[in-house]
Design a protein around this motif. Structure first.
Motif, PDB file in Angstrom:
ATOM      1  N   ASN A 176       0.907  -1.037   0.066  1.00 17.79           N
ATOM      2  CA  ASN A 176       0.217  -0.332  -0.233  1.00 17.79           C
ATOM      3  C   ASN A 176       0.792   1.132  -0.104  1.00 17.79           C
ATOM      4  OD1 ASN A 176      -2.856  -0.523  -0.125  1.00 17.79           O
ATOM      5  ND2 ASN A 176      -2.161  -1.873   2.065  1.00 17.79           N
ATOM      6  N   ALA A 177       2.230   1.189   0.684  1.00 19.60           N
ATOM      7  CA  ALA A 177       3.005   2.370   0.837  1.00 19.60           C
ATOM      8  C   ALA A 177       3.428   2.376  -0.419  1.00 19.60           C
ATOM      9  CB  ALA A 177       3.979   2.476   2.178  1.00 19.60           C
ATOM     10  N   TYR A 178       3.744   1.679  -1.303  1.00 24.26           N
ATOM     11  CA  TYR A 178       5.093   2.084  -1.789  1.00 24.26           C
ATOM     12  C   TYR A 178       3.240   2.026  -3.137  1.00 24.26           C
ATOM     13  CZ  TYR A 178       6.364   0.998  -7.121  1.00 24.26           C
ATOM     14  OH  TYR A 178       7.499   0.842  -7.901  1.00 24.26           O
ATOM     15  N   GLY A 179       2.430   2.130  -3.545  1.00 22.68           N
ATOM     16  CA  GLY A 179       0.882   2.240  -4.432  1.00 22.68           C
ATOM     17  C   GLY A 179       0.697   3.466  -4.959  1.00 22.68           C
ATOM     18  N   TRP A 180       0.677   4.137  -2.881  1.00 22.15           N
ATOM     19  CA  TRP A 180       0.440   5.537  -2.597  1.00 22.15           C
ATOM     20  C   TRP A 180       1.374   6.259  -3.408  1.00 22.15           C
ATOM     21  CZ3 TRP A 180      -4.356   7.099  -3.013  1.00 22.15           C
ATOM     22  CH2 TRP A 180      -4.929   6.199  -2.445  1.00 22.15           C
ATOM     23  N   ALA A 181       2.946   6.180  -2.511  1.00 18.20           N
ATOM     24  CA  ALA A 181       4.135   7.400  -3.206  1.00 18.20           C
ATOM     25  C   ALA A 181       4.095   7.337  -4.491  1.00 18.20           C
ATOM     26  CB  ALA A 181       5.330   6.355  -2.375  1.00 18.20           C
ATOM     27  N   THR A 182       3.858   6.046  -5.416  1.00 14.11           N
ATOM     28  CA  THR A 182       3.550   5.939  -6.787  1.00 14.11           C
ATOM     29  C   THR A 182       3.087   6.956  -7.560  1.00 14.11           C
ATOM     30  OG1 THR A 182       2.110   4.400  -7.316  1.00 14.11           O
ATOM     31  CG2 THR A 182       5.124   4.202  -7.618  1.00 14.11           C
ATOM     32  N   GLN A 183       2.189   7.627  -6.415  1.00 13.58           N
ATOM     33  CA  GLN A 183       0.793   8.307  -6.788  1.00 13.58           C
ATOM     34  C   GLN A 183       1.372   9.665  -6.897  1.00 13.58           C
ATOM     35  OE1 GLN A 183      -0.985   6.461  -8.646  1.00 13.58           O
ATOM     36  NE2 GLN A 183       0.140   5.220  -8.453  1.00 13.58           N
ATOM     37  N   PHE A 184       2.107  10.470  -6.009  1.00 12.69           N
ATOM     38  CA  PHE A 184       2.181  11.672  -5.004  1.00 12.69           C
ATOM     39  C   PHE A 184       2.816  12.151  -5.871  1.00 12.69           C
ATOM     40  CE2 PHE A 184      -1.106  10.007  -3.166  1.00 12.69           C
ATOM     41  CZ  PHE A 184      -2.302  10.840  -3.026  1.00 12.69           C
ATOM     42  N   VAL A 185       4.943  11.511  -6.183  1.00 15.12           N
ATOM     43  CA  VAL A 185       5.975  11.018  -5.641  1.00 15.12           C
ATOM     44  C   VAL A 185       6.642  10.818  -6.857  1.00 15.12           C
ATOM     45  CG1 VAL A 185       6.973  12.794  -3.136  1.00 15.12           C
ATOM     46  CG2 VAL A 185       6.844  10.386  -4.066  1.00 15.12           C
ATOM     47  N   ARG A 186       8.037  11.076  -7.708  1.00 14.62           N
ATOM     48  CA  ARG A 186       8.754  10.057  -8.760  1.00 14.62           C
ATOM     49  C   ARG A 186       8.837   8.851  -7.663  1.00 14.62           C
ATOM     50  NH1 ARG A 186       9.308  12.154 -13.485  1.00 14.62           N
ATOM     51  NH2 ARG A 186      11.165  10.706 -13.756  1.00 14.62           N
ATOM     52  N   ALA A 187       7.939   7.882  -7.652  1.00 18.03           N
ATOM     53  CA  ALA A 187       8.984   7.168  -6.549  1.00 18.03           C
ATOM     54  C   ALA A 187       8.759   5.375  -7.209  1.00 18.03           C
ATOM     55  CB  ALA A 187       8.059   6.660  -4.667  1.00 18.03           C
ATOM     56  N   SER A 188       8.289   6.015  -8.096  1.00 22.26           N
ATOM     57  CA  SER A 188       8.666   3.801  -8.778  1.00 22.26           C
ATOM     58  C   SER A 188       9.699   3.571  -8.968  1.00 22.26           C
ATOM     59  CB  SER A 188       7.499   4.230 -10.211  1.00 22.26           C
ATOM     60  OG  SER A 188       7.854   3.124 -10.932  1.00 22.26           O
ATOM     61  N   CYS A 189      10.037   2.374  -8.835  1.00 21.43           N
ATOM     62  CA  CYS A 189      10.744   1.333  -8.614  1.00 21.43           C
ATOM     63  C   CYS A 189      10.836   0.679 -10.582  1.00 21.43           C
ATOM     64  CB  CYS A 189      11.058  -0.281  -8.365  1.00 21.43           C
ATOM     65  SG  CYS A 189      11.600   1.251  -6.022  1.00 21.43           S
ATOM     66  N   GLU A 190       9.671   0.641 -11.736  1.00 18.66           N
ATOM     67  CA  GLU A 190       9.940   0.480 -12.479  1.00 18.66           C
ATOM     68  C   GLU A 190      11.474   0.116 -13.454  1.00 18.66           C
ATOM     69  OE1 GLU A 190       6.827   0.161 -16.296  1.00 18.66           O
ATOM     70  OE2 GLU A 190       6.805   2.627 -14.745  1.00 18.66           O
ATOM     71  N   ASP A 191      11.665   1.293 -13.647  1.00 20.17           N
ATOM     72  CA  ASP A 191      12.730   1.005 -14.656  1.00 20.17           C
ATOM     73  C   ASP A 191      13.605   0.282 -13.595  1.00 20.17           C
ATOM     74  OD1 ASP A 191      11.538   3.125 -15.996  1.00 20.17           O
ATOM     75  OD2 ASP A 191      12.969   5.034 -15.451  1.00 20.17           O
ATOM     76  N   LYS A 192      13.772   0.458 -12.666  1.00 19.92           N
ATOM     77  CA  LYS A 192      15.246  -0.676 -11.887  1.00 19.92           C
ATOM     78  C   LYS A 192      14.708  -2.135 -11.940  1.00 19.92           C
ATOM     79  CE  LYS A 192      17.119   2.350  -8.927  1.00 19.92           C
ATOM     80  NZ  LYS A 192      16.481   3.958  -8.942  1.00 19.92           N
ATOM     81  N   VAL A 193      13.256  -2.221 -12.332  1.00 21.14           N
ATOM     82  CA  VAL A 193      12.863  -3.602 -12.094  1.00 21.14           C
ATOM     83  C   VAL A 193      13.085  -4.067 -13.486  1.00 21.14           C
ATOM     84  CG1 VAL A 193      10.335  -4.814 -12.410  1.00 21.14           C
ATOM     85  CG2 VAL A 193      11.187  -3.079 -10.331  1.00 21.14           C
ATOM     86  N   VAL A 194      13.066  -3.578 -14.433  1.00 18.63           N
ATOM     87  CA  VAL A 194      13.054  -3.717 -16.106  1.00 18.63           C
ATOM     88  C   VAL A 194      14.163  -3.810 -15.856  1.00 18.63           C
ATOM     89  CG1 VAL A 194      13.281  -2.572 -18.363  1.00 18.63           C
ATOM     90  CG2 VAL A 194      10.859  -2.142 -16.702  1.00 18.63           C
ATOM     91  N   ARG A 195      15.365  -3.063 -15.366  1.00 15.58           N
ATOM     92  CA  ARG A 195      16.640  -3.196 -15.646  1.00 15.58           C
ATOM     93  C   ARG A 195      17.041  -5.279 -15.108  1.00 15.58           C
ATOM     94  NH1 ARG A 195      17.159   2.459 -15.387  1.00 15.58           N
ATOM     95  NH2 ARG A 195      17.905   1.833 -13.096  1.00 15.58           N
ATOM     96  N   MET A 196      16.729  -4.263 -13.894  1.00 16.96           N
ATOM     97  CA  MET A 196      17.112  -6.257 -13.197  1.00 16.96           C
ATOM     98  C   MET A 196      16.121  -7.217 -13.842  1.00 16.96           C
ATOM     99  SD  MET A 196      15.758  -7.909  -9.696  1.00 16.96           S
ATOM    100  CE  MET A 196      13.852  -7.561 -10.644  1.00 16.96           C
ATOM    101  N   LEU A 197      14.957  -7.375 -14.946  1.00 12.93           N
ATOM    102  CA  LEU A 197      14.921  -8.138 -16.122  1.00 12.93           C
ATOM    103  C   LEU A 197      15.110  -8.896 -16.543  1.00 12.93           C
ATOM    104  CD1 LEU A 197      12.210 -10.309 -15.988  1.00 12.93           C
ATOM    105  CD2 LEU A 197      10.922  -8.545 -17.243  1.00 12.93           C
ATOM    106  N   ALA A 198      16.143  -7.385 -17.390  1.00 10.99           N
ATOM    107  CA  ALA A 198      16.821  -7.890 -18.692  1.00 10.99           C
ATOM    108  C   ALA A 198      18.164  -8.888 -18.425  1.00 10.99           C
ATOM    109  CB  ALA A 198      16.722  -6.576 -19.283  1.00 10.99           C
TER     110      ALA A 198
END
Length: 419
Positions: A176-198
């Motif tokens: 919940n904390a992660y989800g809400w943080a991505t809505q209000f600040v640039r807290a998304s870990c998406e790019d880092k996860v994509v790099r790890m996946l690759a």
């Protein structure tokens, strides 16, 4: 309701023992995937009959693995147990410690996995039947498994995984904390996860799958707080893609049995889920493999008891399931079908109205409030198109959980109703 009587009688077959499933096995003869549902996550008869059908598909039709609406790391431990690599499957199942534990930590699943272990002991290692998880909820556990494997086998890749792990660390394993943080600040870990996946895609299959889980979970929790169908669709698309990866890994002739709730197994195009923009793994499988290579099996009951919680994270309890509401599919079958029945639907017209008209069909999730039954818990369904077959048990009882204590609930409530 009366007008459905002759129709039900013409297609209902009494269901007394596993031998009565023969017609359904014949229907699945050419299937790449058989998906077997449940109308609740806490009913003994649904788990029992699903297991009996699966046993016959494995033993007599050569199905290679079972994939369930469960987490990859938890099911990996069960997979090791049914293959004989570690102790009794019960020890692996009792380690399910995330709410709702009873979904897989129950005696019914113990009975099936012990059967599967015994069968595997008669087979060479390369021909043993697997047990795998399709779901997205194990973000942090999957991250830890990735790091553990990389540190031992491929240390050069640790930095990419550690970078993703540290991105999630401030949220203290609270989605919940992660989800809400991505809505209000640039807290998304998406790019880092994509790099790890690759980085890990060409390593061990289990590591790659755990990375896919992290990617799916990150998108799921980010979508969850926005509402709408996105989170549901992220989850079902992840399960569909995981199933496809497993089939590819097992080989071009491999066949899979899937266990999940009716609301995932059934084809959403023939329910009101379509109006909400939701897709399901049943629909996606039909699109991916072809309708003649997929068999979707639903379940239903008129009354009984069920294991569920009154709210997300609340203690599990055996609750009463009241008689189904007037005009529902369940009420029609209560008055016209045998107490236990199997329906295998015709593939060509003309088909009876029972299979072509939209009828309310009950769905109970892990969160259940029986007192709200009259205005909730029903999905308008065109039965003969949502499923290919249906198992009916008029009166059911709660399954037998391995856990009895309340457990911590870090996960946000599954959109929309704990299924």
């Amino acid at each position: 309701m009366i007008r459905y009587g002759d129709e039900v009688a013409s297609i209902a077959r009494p269901l007394r023992d596993p031998g009565d499933l023969e017609i359904l096995l014949d229907r699945a003869a050419q299937a790449r995937v058989v998906m077997i549902g449940e109308a609740t996550h806490g009913t003994h008869e649904f788990y029992h009959w699903r297991a009996e059908l699966t046993k016959r598909l494995i033993a007599e039709r050569g199905f290679a693995f079972v994939a369930v609406e469960g987490d990859w790391p938890d099911c990996r431990r069960v997979d090791a147990a049914v293959r004989g690599a570690v102790a009794d499957p019960r020890e692996a199942l009792i380690r399910y410690d995330r709410w709702p534990t009873w979904m897989w930590a129950n005696e019914e699943t113990v009975d099936f996995t012990r059967w599967l272990r015994a069968l595997n002991e008669t087979r060479p290692p390369d021909d043993r039947v697997g047990f795998h998880g399709l779901d997205v909820y194990s973000l942090w556990e999957s991250m830890r498994e990735i790091l553990t494997w990389l540190r031992e086998h491929d240390p050069e890749m640790v930095p990419a995984a550690l970078d993703a792990y540290k991105c999630f660390e401030p949220f203290n394993e609270d989605p919940n904390a992660y989800g809400w943080a991505t809505q209000f600040v640039r807290a998304s870990c998406e790019d880092k996860v994509v790099r790890m996946l690759a980085a890990v895609r060409d390593t061990d299959f289990g590591v790659w799958q755990n990375a896919e889980v992290v990617a799916g979970a990150e998108g799921y929790y980010r979508s969850m707080v926005r509402g709408g169908p996105d989170a549901w669709n992220v989850r079902d698309r992840h399960m569909d893609q995981t199933l496809d990866r497993l089939l590819t890994r097992y080989g071009p002739s491999s066949r899979a049995v899937v266990w999940a709730h009716n609301t995932h197994v059934g084809d959403s195009r023939f329910t009101d889920q379509r109006l909400h923009g939701e897709v399901t793994i049943g629909e996606l499988a039909r699109e991916r493999f072809g309708e003649d290579r997929v068999v979707l099996v639903g379940f239903g009951t008129f009354r009984g008891t069920v294991v569920a919680g009154a709210g997300w994270g609340e203690p599990m309890e055996a609750m009463g399931v009241p008689e189904a509401r007037p005009g529902s599919l369940e009420e029609i079958l209560h008055h016209n079908a045998p107490e236990q029945a199997l329906f295998v639907f015709p593939t060509s017209d003309p088909r009876p109205d029972l299979l072509t008209e939209a009828l309310p069909h009950r769905a109970i999730g892990v969160v259940y409030r029986p007192e709200r039954e009259r205005w909730g818990n029903y999905v308008p369904t065109i039965l003969g198109d949502r499923y290919d077959a249906f198992l009916w048990i008029d009166e059911t009882r709660a399954l037998r959980p391995l856990h009895t204590l309340r457990v911590d609930a870090h996960e946000p409530e599954t959109y929309p109703s704990g299924v």
